[in-house]
Design an enzyme around this catalytic site. Structure first.
Site, PDB file in Angstrom:
ATOM      1  CD  GLU A 273       8.761  45.730   9.685  1.00  0.00           C
ATOM      2  OE1 GLU A 273       9.991  45.487   9.569  1.00  0.00           O
ATOM      3  OE2 GLU A 273       8.325  46.836  10.023  1.00  0.00           O
TER       4      GLU A 273
ATOM      5  CG  HIS B 156      11.766  46.837   6.639  1.00  0.00           C
ATOM      6  ND1 HIS B 156      11.324  47.529   7.753  1.00  0.00           N
ATOM      7  CD2 HIS B 156      12.251  47.790   5.802  1.00  0.00           C
ATOM      8  CE1 HIS B 156      11.531  48.815   7.566  1.00  0.00           C
ATOM      9  NE2 HIS B 156      12.099  49.009   6.405  1.00  0.00           N
TER      10      HIS B 156
ATOM     11  CG  ASP C 223       6.159  50.348   1.391  1.00  0.00           C
ATOM     12  OD1 ASP C 223       6.307  51.413   0.762  1.00  0.00           O
ATOM     13  OD2 ASP C 223       7.066  49.835   2.066  1.00  0.00           O
TER      14      ASP C 223
ATOM     15  CG  ASP D 141      13.291  45.455  10.441  1.00  0.00           C
ATOM     16  OD1 ASP D 141      13.552  45.875   9.279  1.00  0.00           O
ATOM     17  OD2 ASP D 141      12.139  45.510  10.927  1.00  0.00           O
TER      18      ASP D 141
HETATM   19  P1  PGA Z   1      15.428  54.792   4.406  1.00  0.00           P
HETATM   20  O1  PGA Z   1      14.356  53.620   4.491  1.00  0.00           O
HETATM   21  O2  PGA Z   1      15.839  54.892   2.968  1.00  0.00           O
HETATM   22  O3  PGA Z   1      14.691  56.017   4.872  1.00  0.00           O
HETATM   23  O4  PGA Z   1      16.568  54.404   5.292  1.00  0.00           O
HETATM   24  C1  PGA Z   1      14.674  52.369   3.982  1.00  0.00           C
HETATM   25  C2  PGA Z   1      13.625  51.366   4.400  1.00  0.00           C
HETATM   26  O5  PGA Z   1      13.155  51.404   5.550  1.00  0.00           O
HETATM   27  O6  PGA Z   1      13.262  50.522   3.565  1.00  0.00           O
END
Ligand code: PGA
Length: 243
Positions: free
Chosen positions: A146, A141, A70, A139
């Site tokens: 999302e 995702h 992304d 959440d």
């Molecule tokens: P993080 O992000 O590794 O910084 O916790 C994970 C994500 O949001 O996919």
């Protein structure tokens, strides 16, 4: 439901090593493999480990192609918080992968549909993703998919939830600077990968991991779809362990 391999590591550094073992195995068997990559804090120990392993001659990125999950909408590739820049600084600039063999969605795309279609086509032309790295959001995702009413299939534009913007504001000067939209591979893109490695650390992720792997499969918890993927390895530290 398929079987999910769950590997519990002592700490985040150990998660990085165990995840690197998974990537090393694929790179050794298939030196011209296609890897799917992720940003965020959790993959950093893995990226450091991959850099060290190439320096030590254990792996070789010269023939590898990579596609990132992304990118923020509206951020230029050289913006300090862009995911392209994150990948350059934390991995690509330190390994032998060829710049033309790394793709990240174009945050500045004017024709969003064309950019997303071209992204999918590039992955397809490369023969598909051999091993996809994933983190998970609070959440549920994966990428920037999302919670929503149906699983998005292909690379597309998404609006970021308040929870995601809040979680990511630590990288920006203020919440107002966090983009409100992003481009992400779809759930279909992710599920098409032949192998998936998810890395998760920290007690704050244990609940969403439990929901994702032991709860119902629903687009309201996007990562729950991984229960239907035949080759998922979840590598988590003791704090995040969902058992
Ligand atoms: P993080 O992000 O590794 O910084 O916790 C994970 C994500 O949001 O996919």
């Amino acid at each position: 439901m398929y079987h999910v391999n769950i590997v519990v590591a002592k700490n985040p550094a150990e998660v990085g090593k165990l995840a690197a073992d998974q990537f090393e195995a694929v790179l050794r068997v298939k030196p011209a493999c296609v890897i799917g990559l992720a940003t965020g804090s959790t993959p950093l120990p893995l990226y450091r480990e991959l850099i060290e392993r190439e320096k030590a001659g254990r792996i070789d990125f010269r023939r590898v192609r990579s596609a990132n999950l992304d990118e923020y909408k509206g951020l230029a590739p050289d913006h300090p918080q862009s995911y392209r820049r994150f990948m350059q600084e934390n991995l690509f600039d330190h390994i032998s992968i060829k710049p033309e063999n790394t793709i990240v969605p174009d945050g500045l795309a004017q024709d969003v549909d064309a950019m997303c279609a071209a992204y999918e086509k590039q992955i397809e032309d490369w023969g598909g993703v051999d091993v996809q790295l994933l983190g998970i959001g609070h959440d549920g995702h994966i990428g920037f998919n999302e919670p929503c009413d149906s699983f998005p299939r292909m690379t597309h534009e998404v609006e970021l939830t308040d929870m995601t913007r809040e979680a990511n504001k630590r990288f920006f000067d203020s919440i107002d600077e966090v983009p409100t939209a992003a481009f992400t591979m779809g759930i279909g893109t992710v599920m098409a990968a032949r192998k998936i490695v998810m890395v998760v650390t920290g007690a704050d992720k244990a609940g969403i991991l439990r929901q994702s792997f032991f709860g119902p499969v629903t687009p309201q918890v996007p990562a729950s779809v991984l229960q239907f993927h035949p080759d998922v390895t979840l590598i988590c530290d003791e704090a995040a362990f969902p058992g």
